[in-house]
Design a protein around this motif. Structure first.
Motif, PDB file in Angstrom:
ATOM      1  N   ASP A 181       3.872   4.472 -24.310  1.00  0.00           N
ATOM      2  CA  ASP A 181       4.497   6.098 -24.067  1.00  0.00           C
ATOM      3  C   ASP A 181       4.641   6.091 -22.550  1.00  0.00           C
ATOM      4  O   ASP A 181       3.473   6.332 -21.778  1.00  0.00           O
ATOM      5  N   THR A 182       5.588   6.063 -21.847  1.00  0.00           N
ATOM      6  CA  THR A 182       6.008   6.083 -20.739  1.00  0.00           C
ATOM      7  C   THR A 182       5.671   7.714 -19.873  1.00  0.00           C
ATOM      8  O   THR A 182       5.155   7.647 -18.917  1.00  0.00           O
ATOM      9  N   ASP A 183       5.863   8.547 -20.782  1.00  0.00           N
ATOM     10  CA  ASP A 183       5.472   9.861 -20.227  1.00  0.00           C
ATOM     11  C   ASP A 183       3.966  10.260 -20.268  1.00  0.00           C
ATOM     12  O   ASP A 183       3.543  10.623 -19.354  1.00  0.00           O
TER      13      ASP A 183
ATOM     14  N   ARG B  43       1.957  10.821 -16.865  1.00  0.00           N
ATOM     15  CA  ARG B  43       0.670  12.020 -16.719  1.00  0.00           C
ATOM     16  C   ARG B  43      -0.593  11.418 -16.425  1.00  0.00           C
ATOM     17  O   ARG B  43      -1.208  12.151 -15.648  1.00  0.00           O
ATOM     18  N   ALA B  44      -1.247  10.321 -16.822  1.00  0.00           N
ATOM     19  CA  ALA B  44      -2.339   9.724 -16.799  1.00  0.00           C
ATOM     20  C   ALA B  44      -2.238   9.311 -15.162  1.00  0.00           C
ATOM     21  O   ALA B  44      -3.441   9.584 -14.687  1.00  0.00           O
ATOM     22  N   LEU B  45      -1.328   8.737 -14.607  1.00  0.00           N
ATOM     23  CA  LEU B  45      -1.250   8.395 -13.274  1.00  0.00           C
ATOM     24  C   LEU B  45      -1.383   9.546 -12.450  1.00  0.00           C
ATOM     25  O   LEU B  45      -2.131   9.587 -11.283  1.00  0.00           O
ATOM     26  N   GLY B  46      -0.944  10.871 -12.869  1.00  0.00           N
ATOM     27  CA  GLY B  46      -1.106  11.944 -12.019  1.00  0.00           C
ATOM     28  C   GLY B  46      -2.254  12.536 -11.659  1.00  0.00           C
ATOM     29  O   GLY B  46      -2.501  13.363 -11.149  1.00  0.00           O
ATOM     30  N   HIS B  47      -3.141  12.006 -12.549  1.00  0.00           N
ATOM     31  CA  HIS B  47      -4.701  12.247 -12.200  1.00  0.00           C
ATOM     32  C   HIS B  47      -5.305  11.608 -10.873  1.00  0.00           C
ATOM     33  O   HIS B  47      -6.501  11.954 -10.529  1.00  0.00           O
ATOM     34  N   PHE B  48      -4.641  10.821 -10.529  1.00  0.00           N
ATOM     35  CA  PHE B  48      -4.901  10.256  -9.052  1.00  0.00           C
ATOM     36  C   PHE B  48      -4.225  10.934  -8.288  1.00  0.00           C
ATOM     37  O   PHE B  48      -3.027  10.832  -8.135  1.00  0.00           O
ATOM     38  N   SER B  49      -4.932  11.933  -7.311  1.00  0.00           N
ATOM     39  CA  SER B  49      -4.451  12.555  -6.404  1.00  0.00           C
ATOM     40  C   SER B  49      -3.840  11.827  -5.198  1.00  0.00           C
ATOM     41  O   SER B  49      -4.261  11.058  -4.611  1.00  0.00           O
ATOM     42  N   THR B  50      -2.646  12.399  -4.604  1.00  0.00           N
ATOM     43  CA  THR B  50      -1.909  11.597  -3.516  1.00  0.00           C
ATOM     44  C   THR B  50      -1.382  12.569  -2.559  1.00  0.00           C
ATOM     45  O   THR B  50      -1.225  13.881  -2.963  1.00  0.00           O
TER      46      THR B  50
ATOM     47  N   THR C  16      11.486  12.018  -1.389  1.00  0.00           N
ATOM     48  CA  THR C  16      10.203  12.434  -1.725  1.00  0.00           C
ATOM     49  C   THR C  16       9.512  11.479  -2.309  1.00  0.00           C
ATOM     50  O   THR C  16      10.019  10.839  -3.435  1.00  0.00           O
ATOM     51  N   ALA C  17       8.187  10.843  -1.952  1.00  0.00           N
ATOM     52  CA  ALA C  17       7.329   9.804  -2.548  1.00  0.00           C
ATOM     53  C   ALA C  17       5.960  10.102  -2.479  1.00  0.00           C
ATOM     54  O   ALA C  17       5.553  10.522  -1.239  1.00  0.00           O
ATOM     55  N   ASN C  18       5.398   9.966  -3.479  1.00  0.00           N
ATOM     56  CA  ASN C  18       3.949   9.821  -3.260  1.00  0.00           C
ATOM     57  C   ASN C  18       3.373   8.250  -3.493  1.00  0.00           C
ATOM     58  O   ASN C  18       2.121   8.442  -3.712  1.00  0.00           O
ATOM     59  N   SER C  19       3.998   7.470  -3.304  1.00  0.00           N
ATOM     60  CA  SER C  19       3.683   6.168  -3.470  1.00  0.00           C
ATOM     61  C   SER C  19       3.317   5.255  -2.226  1.00  0.00           C
ATOM     62  O   SER C  19       3.196   4.198  -2.104  1.00  0.00           O
TER      63      SER C  19
ATOM     64  N   THR D 123      -1.026  16.365  -7.610  1.00  0.00           N
ATOM     65  CA  THR D 123      -2.080  15.819  -8.425  1.00  0.00           C
ATOM     66  C   THR D 123      -1.614  16.837  -9.743  1.00  0.00           C
ATOM     67  O   THR D 123      -1.122  17.891  -9.747  1.00  0.00           O
ATOM     68  N   GLN D 124      -1.630  15.856 -10.934  1.00  0.00           N
ATOM     69  CA  GLN D 124      -1.456  16.441 -12.215  1.00  0.00           C
ATOM     70  C   GLN D 124      -0.179  17.192 -12.356  1.00  0.00           C
ATOM     71  O   GLN D 124      -0.041  18.156 -13.166  1.00  0.00           O
ATOM     72  N   GLY D 125       0.992  16.725 -11.602  1.00  0.00           N
ATOM     73  CA  GLY D 125       2.255  17.212 -11.792  1.00  0.00           C
ATOM     74  C   GLY D 125       2.572  18.428 -11.172  1.00  0.00           C
ATOM     75  O   GLY D 125       3.446  19.281 -11.185  1.00  0.00           O
ATOM     76  N   ARG D 126       1.477  18.872 -10.039  1.00  0.00           N
ATOM     77  CA  ARG D 126       1.793  19.993  -9.174  1.00  0.00           C
ATOM     78  C   ARG D 126       1.284  19.705  -7.949  1.00  0.00           C
ATOM     79  O   ARG D 126       0.515  19.206  -7.465  1.00  0.00           O
ATOM     80  N   PHE D 127       1.559  20.597  -6.768  1.00  0.00           N
ATOM     81  CA  PHE D 127       1.155  20.583  -5.578  1.00  0.00           C
ATOM     82  C   PHE D 127      -0.229  21.586  -5.478  1.00  0.00           C
ATOM     83  O   PHE D 127      -0.451  22.505  -6.114  1.00  0.00           O
ATOM     84  N   SER D 128      -1.051  20.892  -4.596  1.00  0.00           N
ATOM     85  CA  SER D 128      -2.216  21.653  -4.286  1.00  0.00           C
ATOM     86  C   SER D 128      -2.423  21.232  -2.683  1.00  0.00           C
ATOM     87  O   SER D 128      -1.801  21.032  -1.963  1.00  0.00           O
TER      88      SER D 128
END
Length: 309
Positions: free
Chosen positions: A2-4, A8-15, A32-35, A146-151
């Protein structure tokens, strides 16, 4: 896979959040890139990745150099602007050419000017490696994703000090109390939303479409304070359920079932709130509303989230 869910799991790694820029003979590109990541100190190498289907990649491929602009707190709008496709991304943006020729954005927290060295296959992405030729850093807090949002990143010591200050005070500030109340109520609302069938992100998307039907995906993401990918995931899930539909012009709106579920969620949330306030008189509740309103501004000026003119 399940790519979605994987995303979302990758989003738990804050960048951090970066905008990668290049100029090929007057053709500007920005993504825009967080990679972004470091590879080597000697020689100084960094990497980032880009979708093979990106319409901006031909400019990067034609340019010998690129710049990595690390965004600072307060630049989430800039991140959203460069995350869109098919627009003049540099419109209204402060920037200048660096020594390498790549655009350098204003008010960032760090910049790296790079010569493009290697590209590697990476599934549906290309991994781009650059050698840093110049860099600069500034005393600004970095923007965090992180987790799909800016912080916002804060030092661990600040958390400890805030906790110590709160526990040492007999009467915590309204700011502390409101923050605690918000976090606690938001946690409860997450469970209420799940019971109805929404994730938190989906509930925000549904709310804003109820307030202003006919938004584009990009505008919906903006008003819901989500990045475009997170909004796209949420919209796709709600479309599969038949709760969001598309108009002839491609804009989004809630279906009749989506409106019904949105109303249902509102009823569940209000019922939970009423249960918490059951022990207070109407006069006490009104005083609380007036106090909160005085701290947070007017409550009757919810903006019309229509399309930009």
């Amino acid at each position: 896979m399940d790519t979605d869910a994987f995303r979302r799991a990758l989003g738990h790694f804050s960048t951090g959040v970066t905008v990668i820029t290049a100029d090929a003979g007057g053709s500007l590109a920005g993504i825009t890139a967080n990679s972004f990541n470091s590879v080597s100190l000697d020689p100084p190498l960094i990497l980032w990745s880009v979708k093979k289907t990106s319409t901006s990649w031909p400019v990067f491929a034609a340019a010998r150099s690129f710049a990595v602009n690390v965004l600072a707190v307060g630049q989430s709008t800039l991140a959203a602007q460069f995350a869109r496709s098919g627009t003049d991304k540099f419109s209204g943006v402060g920037w200048r050419h660096g020594a390498s020729g790549a655009p350098l954005l204003d008010d960032v927290t760090a910049r790296f000017e790079c010569e493009r060295r290697y590209e590697y296959e990476g599934g549906d992405h290309l991994i781009v490696v650059g050698e840093v030729t110049r860099f600069s850093r500034f005393d600004r807090r970095p923007l965090v994703f992180t987790q799909g949002r800016f912080s916002v990143a804060i030092d661990h010591e600040e958390i400890d000090q805030a906790v110590a200050a709160a526990s040492a005070e007999d009467r915590p500030t309204f700011l502390t109390m409101l923050r605690r109340a918000f976090l606690h109520r938001a946690s409860e609302f997450r469970e209420e939303a799940h019971a109805v069938g929404f994730t938190m992100n989906q509930s925000r998307l549904s709310y804003h479409l109820a307030v202003s039907p006919g938004l584009t995906l990009e505008n919906l993401a903006r008003v819901a304070l989500l990045d475009v990918d997170a909004a796209k995931d949420g919209v796709s899930a709600l479309e599969d359920r038949g709760w969001i539909g598309r108009r002839v012009d491609g804009t989004l709106e809630l279906t009749s079932e989506g409106r019904r579920q949105n109303v249902r969620l509102g009823e569940v949330a209000r019922s939970a709130e009423a249960a918490k306030l059951a022990g207070y008189t109407a006069a006490e509740i009104e005083i609380a509303r007036r106090v909160i309103a005085s701290l947070g501004g007017r409550l009757d000026n919810i903006p019309d989230y229509g399309e930009d003119p």
